[in-house]
Scaffold this motif. Structure first.
Motif, PDB file in Angstrom:
ATOM      1  N   CYS A 202       0.813  -1.228   0.000  1.00 38.15           N
ATOM      2  CA  CYS A 202       0.000   0.000   0.000  1.00 38.15           C
ATOM      3  C   CYS A 202       0.844   1.274   0.000  1.00 38.15           C
ATOM      4  N   VAL A 301      -8.439  -0.741 -14.206  1.00 42.20           N
ATOM      5  CA  VAL A 301      -7.688  -0.335 -13.016  1.00 42.20           C
ATOM      6  C   VAL A 301      -6.423   0.414 -13.442  1.00 42.20           C
ATOM      7  N   LYS A 305      -2.265   1.128  -9.149  1.00 36.09           N
ATOM      8  CA  LYS A 305      -3.069   0.264  -8.281  1.00 36.09           C
ATOM      9  C   LYS A 305      -2.857  -1.204  -8.645  1.00 36.09           C
ATOM     10  N   ARG A 308       0.465  -2.398  -7.221  1.00 29.00           N
ATOM     11  CA  ARG A 308       0.376  -2.657  -5.774  1.00 29.00           C
ATOM     12  C   ARG A 308      -0.358  -3.979  -5.508  1.00 29.00           C
ATOM     13  N   TYR A 346      -7.750  -6.492  -2.538  1.00 34.11           N
ATOM     14  CA  TYR A 346      -7.178  -5.139  -2.514  1.00 34.11           C
ATOM     15  C   TYR A 346      -7.797  -4.276  -3.613  1.00 34.11           C
ATOM     16  N   LEU A 347      -7.911  -4.804  -4.819  1.00 33.28           N
ATOM     17  CA  LEU A 347      -8.469  -4.014  -5.928  1.00 33.28           C
ATOM     18  C   LEU A 347      -9.927  -3.644  -5.688  1.00 33.28           C
TER      19      LEU A 347
END
Length: 442
Positions: A202, A301, A305, A308, A346-347
């Motif tokens: 993050c 996306v 991002k 990550r 996470y996404l």
């Protein structure tokens, strides 16, 4: 970049690298190539490629049970053949050790024919040996009746620990470690936790992890090749086909399963495109990335991002794999798809606790899927892992998590991961031996 961030990135670079072909036969090809290069280096009259082309080599290959299991039925790139014999022969005739897990990068039809002849003439022998290492390869190459050289690989698919010429040791990493007092760092020596992995993914500067997008480019190219060709069992192509739309639909899950399985289809059938591997496994690298990439493609996306999410996915798989070792009786797609589930969570905006829930849901679901060797059928296991990864992520985002009162799940996420590791590395040892016995007796 902080020193700890640099250390974690070092681990990622060590465990995430390109691999051309299934890494078990490729490790054999790498050792064979290194042995031939030693002959060429040590003999004044043997230092040309012309000599390499015209010399009759005899090759002896000794491997651990897990290498034998994973090398018996998998396609070797560009040959239409399977197994360790042709992999070793190709390493002898055209392999270059400087390419590491892409040792067969310069493969040409002429080299394939020469390798086929070595195998057909019975000049490549493969045997099973026990050394205490799950991952062990020793290849000894003899040129005519004059000189011989060997190379040994242990623990990592491209970790050459010893070389010899005419029985004399040229290089030994074991001796070097004893003399210097240094030790080879394993994944567990980095003392990672899932919490640190999540926080790192993050917060680390995007420019420092931008390189991880190479795994998107490489594995997506392999996936698209699998969808366009007729590789293996055509699992990905079938899921993606409009013919079965009423069965598989056209949603994100079917897209993720198709893209991931297609890359495995191509790789296991001997496609000449490399995969970006994870923890020494191309299939694990495919499974840890492609579901996350599929989500990024479907929902547009941004690159940062996605990077990550891929870093979280890769590192989670590396962390869990550290408790299992490079090769085990547990199918690697269990670990890889667990990493992918974290990346998808996470996404979708998931918190650390939701990522933990995704991991627990995965471990409570498909733990126990066995590895019965690398082969085209791996694509079906990969597809199953992707389906479970998406289920686990969706449930986690809804606050649903398997309870610590159930099975091997603990309240503490690290204890849960260690339980999985114990089952795969200790509890399934007898299963590993039985699987190998069944395979070699067919």
């Amino acid at each position: 970049m902080t020193p700890r961030e640099a250390e974690i990135i070092e681990l990622v670079r060590k465990e995430v690298k390109p691999a051309l072909g299934c890494t078990e036969p490729i490790a054999v090809a790498l050792a064979a190539a290194k042995a031939v290069e030693i002959l060429m280096d040590q003999c004044p009259s043997c230092q040309t490629e012309e000599w390499r082309k015209n010399t009759c080599f005899s090759t002896s290959v000794e491997v651990s049970g897990n290498i034998l299991k994973n090398g018996m039925g998998v396609g070797i790139p560009g040959t239409g053949m399977v197994g360790l014999h042709i992999a070793a022969a190709l390493g002898v005739v055209c392999g270059k050790s400087e390419y590491r897990l892409e040792v067969l990068h310069d493969l040409e039809p002429e080299a394939v024919e020469r390798a086929r002849k070595l195998v057909a003439d019975g000049l490549v022998k493969v045997s099973h040996t026990e050394t205490g290492h799950k991952l062990y390869v020793k290849v000894t190459v003899t040129a005519g009746k004059e000189h011989s050289a060997s190379a040994v690989i242990e623990d990592d698919h491209d970790n050459i620990v010893e070389t010899t010429f005419d029985g004399n040791v040229l290089q030994s990493s074991h001796a070097e470690q004893e003399s210097t007092g240094s030790e080879h760092m394993d994944t567990l020596d980095y003392h990672l936790t899932l919490k640190e992995i999540y926080e790192f993914a993050c917060s680390v500067d995007f420019e420092d992890i931008k390189f991880i997008l190479e795994s998107r480019d490489m594995n997506l190219k392999l996936s698209r090749e699998g969808l366009s060709g007729d590789y293996g069992l055509k699992v990905g192509k079938t899921i993606n086909s409009g013919k079965y739309r009423e069965v598989f639909g056209s949603d994100f899950m079917s897209c993720a399963m198709a893209l991931t399985a297609a890359a495995s289809d191509a790789r296991m059938a001997g496609c000449t495109l490399p995969a970006m591997s994870n923890s020494g496994s191309g299939n694990q690298g495919i499974t840890v990335t492609m579901p996350v990439i599929a989500y990024a493609l479907k929902y547009e996306v941004p690159e940062e991002k996605l990077a990550r999410a891929l870093m979280l996915s890769h590192l989670t798989a590396i962390h869990i794999k550290g408790y299992l070792g490079k090769l085990s009786a547990l199918c690697g797609c269990v670990i890889a798809s667990t990493g992918a589930s974290c990346g998808i969570t996470y996404l979708r905006g998931g918190s650390y606790m939701q990522v933990c829930a995704a991991v627990k849901n995965m471990i409570g679901n498909i733990t126990g899927m066995v590895c019965d060797g690398a082969k085209v059928g791996c694509a079906m296991k990969v597809a199953s892992g992707v389906s479970s990864a998406i289920q686990s992520a969706v449930l986690a985002m809804d606050g649903i998590c398997i309870s610590e009162h159930d099975g091997i799940i603990e309240k503490d996420i690290e204890k849960t991961i260690r339980n999985l590791g114990r089952i795969g590395s200790v509890g399934m040892q007898n299963a590993d031996s039985m699987i190998l016995d069944i395979m070699v007796c067919k």
